[in-house]
Scaffold this active site. Structure first.
Site, PDB file in Angstrom:
ATOM      1  N   LYS A 178       0.832  -1.193   0.000  1.00  0.00           N
ATOM      2  CA  LYS A 178       0.000   0.000   0.000  1.00  0.00           C
ATOM      3  C   LYS A 178       0.873   1.252   0.000  1.00  0.00           C
ATOM      4  O   LYS A 178       2.100   1.186   0.087  1.00  0.00           O
ATOM      5  CB  LYS A 178      -0.946  -0.026   1.198  1.00  0.00           C
ATOM      6  CG  LYS A 178      -1.826  -1.298   1.250  1.00  0.00           C
ATOM      7  CD  LYS A 178      -3.047  -1.119   2.099  1.00  0.00           C
ATOM      8  CE  LYS A 178      -4.079  -0.274   1.387  1.00  0.00           C
ATOM      9  NZ  LYS A 178      -5.341  -0.190   2.162  1.00  0.00           N
ATOM     10  N   GLU A 213      -0.733  -0.990  -4.550  1.00  0.00           N
ATOM     11  CA  GLU A 213      -1.679   0.120  -4.661  1.00  0.00           C
ATOM     12  C   GLU A 213      -1.004   1.314  -5.330  1.00  0.00           C
ATOM     13  O   GLU A 213       0.137   1.663  -4.982  1.00  0.00           O
ATOM     14  CB  GLU A 213      -2.164   0.515  -3.266  1.00  0.00           C
ATOM     15  CG  GLU A 213      -3.075   1.732  -3.231  1.00  0.00           C
ATOM     16  CD  GLU A 213      -3.419   2.138  -1.817  1.00  0.00           C
ATOM     17  OE1 GLU A 213      -4.484   1.728  -1.340  1.00  0.00           O
ATOM     18  OE2 GLU A 213      -2.605   2.855  -1.189  1.00  0.00           O
TER      19      GLU A 213
END
Length: 301
Positions: A178, A213
């Site tokens: 992320k 991400e």
């Protein structure tokens, strides 16, 4: 019918025991003991009050079995006849199950059984709404890790009952890089992070897909150089998602794209229609309203 596996049932049993302990402690159901004869039996129907998708009826027998054990009674003294399987569509008036046995026990277990049923059916129903509104797009609806402690396996079971697909179960069974991981690395290269993740998995002899991400098309281009299995497109507008799909098709067609952020029942059709492969939605578990189901006692009919 969605598969309610042994791990899910084990998680449910722990929650059932906790619920019974909360409600009964050492003295039990004082009101039912005081007002209802111990030898009086009845049958009660569990009925849907509104339309939706069912989840949690598989737990009703386990609730009453655990209650009987706690009360020192034979588990077979309460019988649960299931008429509608989990995953089924419900209409107002649908009889989901019939519970038969001593009225004291039926009353004691009523709220606990319904708490599971209305909560899980709410998740299944909300998931089903998203699935319906994304029909024809080819995109699957995914859940997230935004679940209540102890309830994750049950929440994800409810998502499956609603026609959704489970994302990773936890941090242990999937690799998702992320934005905070990228920032903590102090390295602007998304591709380098993907490569590092693959090297780590190889060293651990783990065969898991790598997902990363990204927030921009520039990051996506960088990520696709390492050909991750999945790229999560965070909070992108539909026009950006369409551009991302075109970029993926050109540079790494085998990489799947997942949209997330800003997804609701009004936006899902447009987002799913951009060509992404997956749409992950935290709201289907953390914000699903309970579905109204209740006990129809014979003396109220």
């Amino acid at each position: 019918m969605a598969d309610c596996n042994s791990d899910t049932l084990t998680a449910a049993d722990a929650l059932i025991d906790l619920a019974l302990a909360e409600d009964l402690q050492q003295l039990g159901d004082l009101t039912s003991q005081a007002t209802v004869p111990a030898d009086r039996d009845a049958s009660v129907d569990v009925v849907a009050r509104e339309s939706g998708r069912l989840s949690g009826v598989v737990l009703m027998e386990r609730v009453y079995a655990a209650l009987c054990r706690r009360e020192g009674r034979d588990e077979g003294v309460v019988r649960v006849a299931v008429h509608v399987e989990d995953g089924s569509l419900l209409e107002p008036g649908t009889i989901v199950a019939t519970v038969t046995g001593p009225i004291q026990l039926l009353l004691t277990g009523e709220r606990i059984a319904l708490n599971f049923l209305i909560h899980l059916s709410g998740i299944a129903s909300k998931t089903a709404e998203f699935v319906k509104r994304s029909e024809g797009s080819g995109a699957v609806i995914l859940d997230t890790r935004k679940t209540l402690p102890g309830y994750r396996l049950l929440h994800k079971y409810a998502v499956r009952c609603g026609g959704g697909v489970n994302h990773r179960m936890g941090l242990f069974d999937g690799m998702l890089i992320k934005d905070n991981h990228l920032a903590a690395r102090g390295n602007s290269s998304v591709a380098d992070a993907v490569i590092a993740a693959r090297e780590f998995l190889a060293a651990k002899s783990l065969d898991l897909p790598v997902e990363v991400e990204v927030d921009t098309l520039e990051q996506l281009r960088d990520a696709l150089a390492a050909k991750p299995e999945i790229v999560l497109l965070d909070n992108m507008k539909p026009s950006q998602l369409q551009a991302a799909v075109a970029l993926r098709n050109d540079l790494a067609p085998e990489t799947r794209l997942e949209a997330s952020g800003g997804v609701n029942l009004e936006t899902i059709s447009c987002i799913a229609g951009t060509g992404v492969d997956r749409v992950s939605i935290g709201a289907i578990t953390h914000s699903a309203p309970a579905l109204d189901l209740g006990y129809d006692w014979p003396w109220k009919k």
